[in-house]
Design an enzyme around this catalytic site. Structure first.
Site, PDB file in Angstrom:
ATOM      1  N   GLY A   1       0.838  -1.186   0.000  1.00 29.29           N
ATOM      2  CA  GLY A   1       0.000   0.000   0.000  1.00 29.29           C
ATOM      3  C   GLY A   1       0.879   1.244   0.000  1.00 29.29           C
ATOM      4  N   GLY A   2       0.359   2.345  -0.533  1.00 26.36           N
ATOM      5  CA  GLY A   2       1.128   3.571  -0.587  1.00 26.36           C
ATOM      6  C   GLY A   2       2.426   3.363  -1.341  1.00 26.36           C
ATOM      7  N   ASP A   3       3.553   3.721  -0.714  1.00 23.61           N
ATOM      8  CA  ASP A   3       4.859   3.534  -1.349  1.00 23.61           C
ATOM      9  C   ASP A   3       5.654   2.430  -0.660  1.00 23.61           C
ATOM     10  OD1 ASP A   3       5.171   4.871   1.027  1.00 23.61           O
ATOM     11  OD2 ASP A   3       6.733   6.232   0.308  1.00 23.61           O
ATOM     12  N   GLU A   4       4.970   1.446  -0.087  1.00 26.02           N
ATOM     13  CA  GLU A   4       5.625   0.352   0.623  1.00 26.02           C
ATOM     14  C   GLU A   4       5.530  -0.931  -0.193  1.00 26.02           C
ATOM     15  OE1 GLU A   4       3.747   0.199   4.410  1.00 26.02           O
ATOM     16  OE2 GLU A   4       4.971   1.795   5.258  1.00 26.02           O
TER      17      GLU A   4
END
Length: 566
Positions: free
Chosen positions: A490-493
């Protein structure tokens, strides 16, 4: 008390109506189920034939490459040993040609120029290794004159190409190709007097070739490849692939008895069949399609048997909802029949019997004949509804198939990067942990958080951020083996799961590779974006024995790394 004849007839009509609608629903369901099964078999057969044609074209391209390199004038000059300085220049040029071919053909793991003299000494050799292409020189070159693909190719006339049998590559020092399923495709080189003075040999990674061609197959479709004797070369269960090389027996005709006739008479026909025998009692039935094709130029003009299979349950999943819809239709028609029988028994005896007769005809012939659809009453509606039922069934089948495919993909993959999502990654991690605990092995988990991602979003917009995420996903895929898994949490992970044993040096090297890939500039519109990433890692069993502890340990290590960099 006498029971009125009208009620008796009404009762009979009710019974006939219930029976008729029940038979209609049952046989329509059976016919639709059979049609769904037949359609799936045809699609599977078409996919198998297309894949076989792709294999034939791919092998034809390999033979064309070997023939082209054998006809290159510098190859003959090198083998005739001309001026030393010019000789070295020519060898370097030919090596560059080899490297260019291997760069555009990832399934090539070795190209060699071998001379006929000096016991088949290699003159030029380029190998594929894990970290790139290697130009082998000097004392690392080997004598290959005792291998069949060498002396058999040297006996061929000009313009011919030799294709070996599919075997496990046992030649030492082959780097990425050692121990891999391989084909040797070789073309002889002749001098002006038509004397064979050497040959070009291209080693083809058989498993990689088929993995590349079958990359677009759905997850539930499995690939099989067998030689002319029925021995498996590729099987969904890796332990059955090349079992004959280990002194074991795993043959296609034992698992799929319908192939025995094709193997015995060398037929090129295609077999499509439902497999229910010669499988473990707990194994799920399969639909399978096989195509046989001879490979011209191969030793003994050997056959390949290419097959695809699909679990029967996955094909018939849509039929369950179809059965519920049809049951509702049947019950609705039955209720209508009862009402009509109660109030208009005598008046509708003849048209109802006519409908029943046509329904019985449908049960015998598989189609509905002429019905009183022109009537402007309930009987006409009933007849028309029966005719429309097949159209509704087909529309429902097509709709369910499309929706099922969309749901399957959305449930397990990230919509932006097409990487596995958190749910799918956790499932794979649980399975990997179970295997590691059972086999006493290790796991490595990398936790990646992109640097400056918020700055890129705020500066250049979410479109730039999406471009960064997609580029990162693509670069992670390029670094992974087939057994590894990369996912977006999720996001930038992102997380990456590696199976097997990793020492500290290997971990540092892999982290360096990932960081280098993330740090490379990302083209976006007319600018270049720069991100990079902070990486933490954890290992099983050193840092945890469950998925949550491993992820938490890697997350904390990533956070420590990001804090340290600040």
């Amino acid at each position: 008390m006498r029971f009125p004849i009208a009620w008796q007839l009404g009762l009979v009509l009710v019974m006939v109506g219930l029976l008729g609608t029940g038979l209609t629903g049952y046989f329509a369901y059976q016919a639709s189920r059979s049609q769904l099964l037949q359609s799936s078999e045809e699609r599977l057969l078409t996919a198998t034939q297309v894949l076989m044609r792709q294999v034939t074209v791919a092998l034809r391209d390999v033979k064309a490459d070997a023939r082209l390199m054998a006809q290159h004038p510098q190859a003959a000059r090198i083998l005739q040993r001309g001026i030393p300085g010019f000789q070295a220049f020519s060898e370097e040029n030919v090596a560059k040609l080899f490297e260019g071919l291997m760069a555009v053909h990832p399934q090539y793991f070795q190209i060699r120029l071998i001379e006929a003299d000096h016991h088949g000494m290699e003159r030029i050799r380029v190998d594929r290794a894990k970290d790139g292409l290697l130009h082998i020189r000097g004392d690392d070159l080997q004598e290959k004159g005792h291998y069949p693909y060498v002396f058999e190719t040297l006996s061929l006339p000009p313009g011919s190409v030799h294709v070996s049998r599919a075997t496990i590559n046992r030649e030492t020092g082959a780097h990425a190709g050692e121990g891999r399923p391989a084909l040797q495709v070789a073309a002889p080189i002749h001098d002006a007097r038509q004397r064979a003075i050497g040959l070009i040999v291209i080693n083809v990674d058989l498993q990689g070739l088929f993995a590349q061609l079958a990359a677009d197959l759905p997850p539930a479709v499995y690939l099989y490849l067998a030689n002319g004797r029925g021995d498996y070369l590729i099987h969904p269960n890796p332990s059955r692939s090349f079992a004959f090389e280990r002194g074991q027996r795993a043959r296609a005709q034992d698992e799929f008895p319908a192939l025995a006739g094709l193997l015995n008479n060398g037929s090129r026909n295609t077999a499509v069949h439902l497999v229910t025998a010669n499988r473990p009692s707990d194994a799920k039935p399969l639909i399978a399609a096989f195509v046989s094709r001879a490979i011209p130029g191969m030793e003994e003009n050997d056959l390949f048997f290419l097959g695809l299979s699909q679990p029967l349950a996955s094909v018939l999943t849509e039929s369950r909802q179809l059965a519920s819809i049809m049951l509702g239709i049947v019950l609705s028609f039955s209720a209508l029949t009862i009402l009509l029988a109660i109030f208009l028994a005598r008046h509708f005896n003849r048209p109802l019997y006519r409908i029943v007769a046509e329904i019985r005809r449908f049960s015998e012939e598989g189609k509905i004949g002429e019905l009183p659809v022109a009537r402007k009453d309930e009987i006409g509606d009933l007849a028309l509804s029966i005719l429309q039922m097949e159209q509704q069934i087909q529309q429902q089948i097509e709709y369910l198939q499309v929706q099922q495919e969309k749901l399957n993909h959305l449930a397990s993959h990230d919509s932006l990067t097409s990487l596995p999502n958190r749910r799918m990654f956790l499932d794979r991690l649980e399975h990997a942990l179970a295997r590691a605990k059972r086999q006493n092995e290790q796991l490595l988990l990398l936790y990646i958080d992109l640097d400056d991602f918020k700055v890129i979003n705020d500066t250049h917009g979410h479109g730039a951020g999406d471009a960064v995420l997609q580029a990162v996903a693509q670069r992670l895929r390029s670094l992974l083996r087939e057994s590894d898994t990369a996912a977006r949490l999720g996001g930038d992970e992102f997380v990456v799961l590696f199976e097997g044993t990793w020492d500290d040096m290997q971990i540092e090297q892999m982290i360096h590779k990932v960081q280098s890939a993330l740090a490379a500039p990302i083209p976006y519109l007319d600018i270049e974006l720069h991100s990079g990433g902070s990486i933490g890692y954890s290992r099983f069993p050193q840092d945890g024995s469950t998925s949550s502890t491993l992820i938490a340990a890697a997350d904390q290590a990533m956070y420590d790394c990001k804090t340290k960099d600040r």
